[in-house]
Every structure is written in C-alpha cells, then in structure tokens.
Design an enzyme around this catalytic site. Structure first.
Site, PDB file in Angstrom:
ATOM      1  CG  HIS A  15      13.061   5.559   2.089  1.00 37.09           C
ATOM      2  ND1 HIS A  15      13.778   6.730   2.124  1.00 37.09           N
ATOM      3  CD2 HIS A  15      13.228   5.008   3.315  1.00 37.09           C
ATOM      4  CE1 HIS A  15      14.353   6.868   3.296  1.00 37.09           C
ATOM      5  NE2 HIS A  15      14.033   5.844   4.045  1.00 37.09           N
ATOM      6  CB  CYS A  34      18.129   3.697   5.422  1.00 36.09           C
ATOM      7  SG  CYS A  34      17.182   4.780   6.497  1.00 36.09           S
ATOM      8  CG  HIS A  40      12.757   1.868   6.470  1.00 35.10           C
ATOM      9  ND1 HIS A  40      13.777   1.586   5.594  1.00 35.10           N
ATOM     10  CD2 HIS A  40      12.903   3.167   6.809  1.00 35.10           C
ATOM     11  CE1 HIS A  40      14.509   2.667   5.420  1.00 35.10           C
ATOM     12  NE2 HIS A  40      14.001   3.647   6.128  1.00 35.10           N
ATOM     13  CG  HIS A  42      11.007   7.586   7.110  1.00 33.71           C
ATOM     14  ND1 HIS A  42      11.662   7.634   8.318  1.00 33.71           N
ATOM     15  CD2 HIS A  42      11.843   6.948   6.250  1.00 33.71           C
ATOM     16  CE1 HIS A  42      12.842   7.053   8.200  1.00 33.71           C
ATOM     17  NE2 HIS A  42      12.981   6.627   6.953  1.00 33.71           N
ATOM     18  CG  ASP A  80      -0.384   9.821   1.826  1.00 29.19           C
ATOM     19  OD1 ASP A  80       0.447   9.542   2.716  1.00 29.19           O
ATOM     20  OD2 ASP A  80      -1.619   9.837   2.020  1.00 29.19           O
ATOM     21  CG  HIS A  81      -0.804   5.542   2.459  1.00 26.90           C
ATOM     22  ND1 HIS A  81      -1.000   6.790   2.969  1.00 26.90           N
ATOM     23  CD2 HIS A  81      -1.088   4.685   3.453  1.00 26.90           C
ATOM     24  CE1 HIS A  81      -1.406   6.692   4.223  1.00 26.90           C
ATOM     25  NE2 HIS A  81      -1.467   5.424   4.548  1.00 26.90           N
ATOM     26  CD  GLU A 125      14.326  10.058   6.090  1.00 29.54           C
ATOM     27  OE1 GLU A 125      14.231   9.963   4.851  1.00 29.54           O
ATOM     28  OE2 GLU A 125      15.380   9.817   6.714  1.00 29.54           O
TER      29      GLU A 125
HETATM   30 NI    NI Z   1      14.626   5.637   6.049  1.00 32.89          NI
END
Ligand code: NI
Length: 136
Positions: A15, A34, A40, A42, A80-81, A125
């Site tokens: 995100h 962020c 990037h 998580h 996911d992914h 997160e």
């Molecule tokens: Ni983040």
C-alpha cells in the site's frame, strides 16, 4: 449465554498512504515512509471473532468451515499479494490504513454471516500495531 469464537488469517499486501489533494510534502509530513510513491508491503495478521448463542443442535456458534470459507473469499482472495491502492476497488479513493482495511473487511464479511452473530475484526499491520473494529 454468548460465546465468542475466533479464527486467525493472514495476507501480504502493498500500500501507499497519501491524499491526492495534498502536496507530496504535506503527505510526507503526515504519512512519513508510508507515503513512498513506490509502495511498500506488510504482512497483515487478521483475527476474526464471531459472538453469538450456541446452536442447540450443532453445539456451534458458527461452523468454522463456513467462517474459513468467508475469510478466504472476502479477504484472502481479494487482498493477498495485491497492491491495495491499485488493485482493490474499495481503496480506489479510500486510504488503505489499518483502520480503513479493518472497516472494509468488516463490511464485506458482516452480510455473509447470520444476522444474530456479532462480528469483530482485529487487524495487525505489524506485530506491535493493530486495530479493532466491531461495527460501531
Ligand atoms: Ni504501511
């Protein structure tokens, strides 16, 4: 007599936190790393908790197989992914913070469950940062 049953799940997603109507500098001040324009990732950990009465016939609050399948369809296959900003429609105009992701997961899952059941979403997160939403 209300009993809560929980299931853990997991997804990896990328995100970027930013507002299009703010300058890059304003976004950096508020969102820091962020706001990285290259995104990037998580490793999100999810705890889905369902509270309700024990069914007299089955002895279950909710069938864990059913809960597992709802999480798979509504969360894992959807997130996911994925790049949340670019690939998940709910975040096209909504900042994919942990808070907003938890609300989106709740709103996707709640209609799939018996209306007598209460739902609570806990989303990690990072191992230390987590949010909780239960529809209020
Ligand atoms: Ni983040």
């Amino acid at each position: 007599m209300k009993v809560t049953v929980s299931r853990k799940a997991h997804f990896n997603a990328a995100h970027r936190l930013y507002r299009q109507d703010w300058s890059f500098e304003e976004n950096n001040t508020v969102f820091g790393k962020c706001n990285n324009p290259h995104f990037h990732g998580h490793n999100y950990e999810l705890i889905v908790s369902v509270t309700g009465d024990i069914d007299e016939k089955t002895g279950y609050v909710v069938d864990m197989k059913v809960l597992k399948d709802i999480i798979k369809a509504e969360v894992e296959e959807a997130f996911d992914h994925k790049n949340l900003n670019l690939q998940v429609p709910e975040f096209k105009t909504l900042n994919p913070t942990a808070e907003n992701i938890a609300v989106v997961i709740y709103n996707k899952m709640k209609p799939k469950l018996d209306s007598n059941l209460a739902l609570e979403i806990t989303l990690y997160e990072t191992p230390r940062n987590f949010v909780t939403y239960s529809g209020n």
